[in-house]
Design an enzyme around this catalytic site. Structure first.
Site, PDB file in Angstrom:
ATOM      1  CB  SER A 123      -0.868   0.006   1.269  1.00 24.85           C
ATOM      2  OG  SER A 123      -1.497   1.259   1.470  1.00 24.85           O
ATOM      3  CE1 TYR A 135      -3.350  -1.999   5.751  1.00 27.46           C
ATOM      4  CE2 TYR A 135      -3.174   0.283   5.036  1.00 27.46           C
ATOM      5  CZ  TYR A 135      -3.311  -1.062   4.734  1.00 27.46           C
ATOM      6  OH  TYR A 135      -3.408  -1.470   3.421  1.00 27.46           O
TER       7      TYR A 135
END
Length: 243
Positions: A131, A144
């Site tokens: 990501s 995250y």
């Protein structure tokens, strides 16, 4: 089986499902792994692939999964996800544990299990979907972003460790993609998840899968080390133009 074999984790929905479909269309026999075997069976039937139950956080599950795959040319480490949006001060250790076990240790377990077969294929490829959170940090996202930073470091380390071996290594770093990612992050709150994409045209799972399929179908000597893709309207994790 004459077709090369591509293994896709987290293949029951979203980017994983789309990737399985794109790779099947490119001539791969796709092995789909995820916990939702009922969903996998439907997709596998549609693309003439193989569905095998997989929980990337469970070593026994990963071992059993790998044992059922006699050969592999491509591995797409796609299983992962986020939980919550808490500050560091209010960090939920169970949410952190889930994110690290799924994104980081899950990638480690599956890659370890299949790497010998990828090397043995003579033309292997490890693709890891991380990501833009793997190189950015943003408020309320430390659980995250830290997991994705670690997953990215694990993946990039392979690049040097596999020098001289017939295996390519590609990291895919998407920005805003509209899948069930945000619904899962917000524990099923679809209304809250929809606001994430409000006023912007995000990437789709197909957009990301198309890039993955491109990367793995380059000539064997061509290694696309990392590919960052974002919607045109998104500059960073915290900056986007909304209509």
């Amino acid at each position: 089986m004459n077709r090369p074999v591509a293994v896709v984790t987290g293949a029951s929905a979203g980017i994983g499902e789309a990737t399985a479909r794109h790779l099947a269309a490119k001539g791969f026999h796709v092995v789909l792994g995820a916990r939702r075997l009922d969903r996998l069976n439907v997709i596998a039937k549609e693309i003439d692939g193989t569905a095998i139950e997989l929980d990337v956080t469970d070593t026994a599950s990963v071992t059993a999964f790998a044992d059922e795959i006699p050969a592999a040319n491509v591995l797409v480490n796609n299983a992962g996800g986020a939980r919550g949006l808490s500050t560091v001060a209010d960090g939920d250790e169970e949410e952190w544990r889930w994110m690290w076990e799924t994104n980081v240790l899950g990638t480690l377990k599956v890659t370890k299990a299949l790497l010998p077969k990828l090397i043995a294929s003579g033309d292997g490829h490890v693709v890891t979907v991380t990501s833009i959170a793997a190189f950015e940090a943003y408020d309320n996202g430390s659980g995250y972003t830290s997991a994705k930073h670690a997953q990215s470091a694990l993946h990039r380390t392979l690049r040097g460790e596999l020098l001289g071996k017939p295996v390519r290594v590609t990291e895919i770093l998407p920005g805003m993609v509209e899948t069930d990612f945000s619904v899962n992050r917000f524990d099923g709150d679809a209304e809250r998840a929809a606001k994430v994409y409000e006023g912007i045209q995000p990437l789709t799972a197909d957009d990301v899968a198309d890039v993955i399929a491109f990367a793995v179908t380059r000539p064997a000597h061509v290694n696309l080390d990392s590919i960052v893709l974002k919607p045109r309207a998104q500059a960073s994790a915290t900056r986007a133009h909304r209509e």
